[in-house]
Structures are given as C-alpha cells and as structure tokens.
Design a protein around this motif. Sequence first.
Motif, PDB file in Angstrom:
ATOM      1  N   LEU A 143      44.785  80.744   8.710  1.00 37.77           N
ATOM      2  CA  LEU A 143      45.268  79.966   7.569  1.00 37.77           C
ATOM      3  C   LEU A 143      45.240  80.810   6.297  1.00 37.77           C
ATOM      4  O   LEU A 143      46.210  80.800   5.516  1.00 37.77           O
ATOM      5  N   ILE A 144      44.154  81.543   6.090  1.00 40.24           N
ATOM      6  CA  ILE A 144      44.044  82.405   4.902  1.00 40.24           C
ATOM      7  C   ILE A 144      45.130  83.475   4.916  1.00 40.24           C
ATOM      8  O   ILE A 144      45.782  83.738   3.901  1.00 40.24           O
ATOM      9  N   GLN A 174      39.148  71.642   6.817  1.00 42.88           N
ATOM     10  CA  GLN A 174      38.123  71.555   7.849  1.00 42.88           C
ATOM     11  C   GLN A 174      38.733  71.529   9.244  1.00 42.88           C
ATOM     12  O   GLN A 174      38.166  72.061  10.201  1.00 42.88           O
ATOM     13  N   TYR A 175      39.893  70.907   9.361  1.00 44.68           N
ATOM     14  CA  TYR A 175      40.590  70.848  10.655  1.00 44.68           C
ATOM     15  C   TYR A 175      40.819  72.260  11.206  1.00 44.68           C
ATOM     16  O   TYR A 175      40.563  72.540  12.382  1.00 44.68           O
ATOM     17  N   TRP A 176      41.315  73.153  10.314  1.00 41.09           N
ATOM     18  CA  TRP A 176      41.619  74.515  10.759  1.00 41.09           C
ATOM     19  C   TRP A 176      40.349  75.317  11.019  1.00 41.09           C
ATOM     20  O   TRP A 176      40.329  76.190  11.897  1.00 41.09           O
ATOM     21  N   LYS A 177      39.292  75.016  10.294  1.00 39.89           N
ATOM     22  CA  LYS A 177      38.008  75.669  10.552  1.00 39.89           C
ATOM     23  C   LYS A 177      37.491  75.287  11.930  1.00 39.89           C
ATOM     24  O   LYS A 177      37.013  76.127  12.704  1.00 39.89           O
ATOM     25  N   GLU A 178      37.570  73.995  12.256  1.00 37.34           N
ATOM     26  CA  GLU A 178      37.063  73.515  13.535  1.00 37.34           C
ATOM     27  C   GLU A 178      37.877  74.053  14.705  1.00 37.34           C
ATOM     28  O   GLU A 178      37.357  74.223  15.813  1.00 37.34           O
ATOM     29  N   ARG A 179      39.130  74.335  14.472  1.00 39.79           N
ATOM     30  CA  ARG A 179      39.977  74.933  15.512  1.00 39.79           C
ATOM     31  C   ARG A 179      39.741  76.431  15.656  1.00 39.79           C
ATOM     32  O   ARG A 179      40.300  77.075  16.535  1.00 39.79           O
ATOM     33  N   GLY A 180      38.966  77.004  14.747  1.00 38.82           N
ATOM     34  CA  GLY A 180      38.743  78.444  14.769  1.00 38.82           C
ATOM     35  C   GLY A 180      39.920  79.224  14.227  1.00 38.82           C
ATOM     36  O   GLY A 180      40.064  80.422  14.524  1.00 38.82           O
ATOM     37  N   ALA A 228      45.982  74.108  -3.550  1.00 37.49           N
ATOM     38  CA  ALA A 228      45.933  72.801  -4.209  1.00 37.49           C
ATOM     39  C   ALA A 228      46.545  71.694  -3.371  1.00 37.49           C
ATOM     40  O   ALA A 228      46.298  70.507  -3.625  1.00 37.49           O
ATOM     41  N   MET A 229      47.303  72.056  -2.370  1.00 39.29           N
ATOM     42  CA  MET A 229      47.973  71.063  -1.527  1.00 39.29           C
ATOM     43  C   MET A 229      47.119  70.622  -0.354  1.00 39.29           C
ATOM     44  O   MET A 229      47.481  69.696   0.372  1.00 39.29           O
ATOM     45  N   LEU A 230      45.981  71.300  -0.138  1.00 40.09           N
ATOM     46  CA  LEU A 230      45.145  71.009   1.029  1.00 40.09           C
ATOM     47  C   LEU A 230      43.799  70.442   0.592  1.00 40.09           C
ATOM     48  O   LEU A 230      43.092  71.055  -0.210  1.00 40.09           O
TER      49      LEU A 230
END
Length: 272
Positions: A243-244, A232-238, A224-226
């Motif tokens: 994160l999960i 998306q930032y962390w997805k783009e960084r791979g 809920a804090m993100l």
Amino acid sequence: MERSRVIEYYSRFDEWGRLDREPLEFIINMHYIRESLPATGLVLDNGAGPGKYAMELAKLGYHVTLSDLTPASVDMARQKAKELDLTQQFDSFHVLDATHLNGIADETYDASLMLGPLYHLQTEEERVAAVRELHRVTKRGGTVFVAMQSRMRMGITSLQSPQQWKPHDHMEAIRSFVEKGTFDHLDQGRFTGAYYFNIQDINPFMEQYGFETVDLIGSSSLRAMLTEEQQQYWKERGEYDELIHYMIEVAKDPSILGISSHLLYIGKKKSS
C-alpha cells in the motif's frame, strides 16, 4: 505572519515526532528527493526545523548546511547530529529567516530544500522574497525542493471538520479562504497562520522567479482518503508495505494533488 508566533509555536511543537507519527509525507518526499538529487554535493536545508530531512541527507553522504527561524529547532538539530554521529557532515547551523538568508553566499549549493517556510509566509511579498533567496543561494542548474500546502485539501478538511478549524465553521469564511488562501486559527495554540496554494498557481509562481519545473508531488498522496480502519485491513492482510509503495507511485498523479495536504515542488535553477 509575525515571526514571533511561528517561533513560539515551533519552540513547543514536536515536528520530529510528527514526521515519525505520520511517516508517509517523509517517506514520499525522501523518495522523490533522492531521485532528483545530484550524486554528491553541498545541500542547504532551509527551514529545516529539527533537521529530520537534513539528517537523512547527511547519512547519504551529502554535506549539509542547516537553517531555521526557530532557535530551539536549530539547537535540537545540532544535538540530533551529535547523537547520530553526523556532525562531520554538517558545514554549519544557522538561525535565519527564509526571506533573508544573511551570510550565505550566492550560488553555493548543488541542491536546496525549503520544506516549511512557505506555509507561514502569508503575503505575496514574503513568499517572493523567500523564493528569490532560494534562487540566489542555489547554483545554476541546481535542484530545489519546496514544500507547499493545498488550498483545495484545506477547504475539504474545513467542510469535514468545521469545529476543528475555526473560523471555518461557516461557509462565508470558507469561501473567503478559497479566494485568498490565508488561514488564521481562532483556537489558541493551534497551527499558526498559514498560506495555501491553488495547485494551478504553483508551477507558474516558481517559474516566474527563475526555476524550471521538474515535477509536483502530492506528499500526502491518498492518506487523507483512508481511515485508520481501512488501513488496518491492509495491515492485517500483510500488504501494508505494498500500500505504501502504491501511495508513493500515485503521488505523481496530477489528480492526487488537490487532495494531498502537503505538496513537493521539484525544480531546477535556470542556467541563464
């Protein structure tokens, strides 16, 4: 809460799809359920909805009994088991109220799940009845997994989006909610009447009715804090998988519990 309202809501709500669209809650719960389950045994999924957790447990080799209040959900679960070729892992499917598990014998299950009924039981009497039934059907020393909702998180959500959570569009209603924990949505077709726990009350409540606390988990963790943009930032960084993993780890941190919308209580039925 009138059972007819709950049945009507879940007869048309896609709970399986919700857990697919918002997988973190399921991922975190299954992580900690798997950690605490016995190696083998009989498992009850009580209030199972369409059986998302039950199917996962069946895949792991457990023999599962599934029950839910909503006939359409039980029908869907039976169909899912067939589609996934898991029918042989299910002992039975039942339409049952969590406060009266009629036909289920005492001390039957090595582990029992109740991942939904307490959301909708708005009176103390009903919640106690459901927990006592869970205690009755679980073997001594057996593990239970019980889902609850956080009163603090709902209070924060109401402050952030008051128009989406009427009558929480004015402070008097929010203050009343914080005191009582019950919520009834004014907008037709939205989430049914519900009950939200204060974090500090959960362990004592379960312990009062014969369980020993193992852990309390923030099933939604930091989600809920993100914002979507921040994720998306962390997805783009791979680094989204990392994160999960991080959100799984911190879900046990007591400071997370109040901001996590969903909670998972893990306990054991006392041996005496």
